[in-house]
Design a protein around this motif. Structure first.
Motif: not given
Length: 374
Positions: A273-288
């Motif tokens: 879904s659009d929101d899952m894609y957005t949040f998963a992408r944010e988290i994977c890339k920026s959690h460090h």
């Protein structure tokens, strides 16, 4: 001939080196040989779909190892097939240059075949698992999900997409467990703490405009924060304390799990879904990323970091401190809290730290204390 496990290509101008490596792998793989870079590229062109690994010497006549890597870089070959550089000149410069191309490991001559076989087999298995996973995901996107969704009304279709979406996420999580990257317990802890942090943040700081749906999706997406580690070699990912800390080159590779995670999320984009894609992408890339701008991969500062990634980052930091890892012992709860508040584990959003300090004792009693007793 091998047992149908694919082909290994050895590119080295010295016949003795080829013979040593051939002897090590000939029982389980079909071994191809090339005496220079041009012949190696011809064999790669011919057998690319069957190759499971390539050994590549640096110093060769006509076309050296780095010349071969330059040719392969444009084909995205190194994403699909692991390439091992073999050299007598394993200097920091050579290693860094090789890793920048995408080489998975640098093997020094003379060869220690026992160690080499183990390292190579682990990485071949890792690549095979990742390639299979991506293939399954693509097939699922193009056929199964679309076929099922056509049979339902708009409401039912939405439910089907959600079920398929979570099925794919569970598959990715299972792959982490299969490679001893993260346990299901570790992932559940981070998801739970992320959820509690965000629920408290929603109440105490409404300016973040977090909805209940946002929190629900971020909680689920948090399970994918380290999915990019699937692409990191085991020798780096699981390096034991007895071998010392990660070298500069190894840490540079480890940091790429953030962008590798984004690549995997992009690969399953059509199934999210659009929101899952957005949040998963944010988290994977920026959690460090860090509040003070000293994190990676982009050096984001303060509110430039998505709040989804900020919450997962803080949850991950606490969980890492109180959990035992191959390279460290667990730290007690109270010490972990002091370290986080004292800035010893990075810089965090003061609003999130405020929430963390309100909820962490309860979370510890709810999850961690019980786990540690077992």
């Amino acid at each position: 001939m091998g047992d149908n496990l694919g082909k290994i290509l050895i590119i080295d101008d010295i016949e003795l080196n080829r013979a040593i490596l051939r002897e090590a792998f000939t029982e389980t793989y079909d071994v191809l040989e090339a005496e220079n870079g041009y012949v190696g590229l011809e064999l790669i062109e011919k057998y690319e779909s069957d190759l499971t690994a390539v050994f590549l010497d640096i110093i060769m006549p006509e076309l050296d190892g780095f010349g071969v890597l330059g040719e392969l870089e444009s084909r995205e070959f190194l994403h699909r097939v692991p390439v091992f550089l073999i050299t007598t000149e394993a200097t920091a410069y050579v290693a860094a240059k090789a890793y920048n191309y995408g080489v998975v490991d640098v093997i020094s001559k003379p060869f220690n075949l026992t160690i080499i076989k183990r390292r190579v087999e682990n990485i071949i298995e890792l690549y095979a698992h990742r390639n299979k996973l991506e293939s399954v995901i693509y097939k699922k996107e193009k056929s199964e999900i679309e076929a099922k969704n056509k049979q339902f009304s708009a409401i039912a279709r939405g439910e089907t997409i959600q079920n398929a979406q979570w099925s794919i996420i569970e598959t990715l999580i299972a792959s982490l467990e299969a490679h001893n990257i993260e346990s299901g317990r570790h992932i559940r802890r981070i998801s739970r703490l992320t959820n509690v942090l965000l629920r408290d943040l929603k109440i105490s700081h409404p300016e973040y405009n977090l909805s209940d749906k946002d929190i629900h999706v971020i909680t689920k997406a948090s399970a994918l924060h380290d999915i990019g580690k699937i692409a990191i070699p085991d020798r780096i990912l699981l390096k034991p304390r007895s071998q010392g800390s990660l070298s500069e080159g190894e840490f540079a590779i480890m940091k790429t799990h953030t962008t590798k995670g984004v690549e995997l999320i992009e690969a399953i984009r059509a199934s999210l879904s659009d929101d899952m894609y957005t949040f998963a992408r944010e988290i994977c890339k920026s959690h460090h990323e860090r509040w003070d701008g000293m994190g990676y991969p982009d050096g984001l500062v303060g509110s430039e970091i998505p709040i989804s990634a900020q919450a997962v980052s803080l949850s991950d930091a606490y969980n890492a401190l109180v959990s035992r890892r191959p390279y460290k012992e667990a730290i007690g709860h109270e010490m972990a809290v002091r370290m986080i508040n004292g800035g010893q584990c990075g810089a965090f959003n003061p609003d999130l730290l405020e929430c963390f300090n309100k909820v962490i004792d309860g979370i510890y009693q709810e999850i961690y204390a019980i786990d540690f007793i077992q």
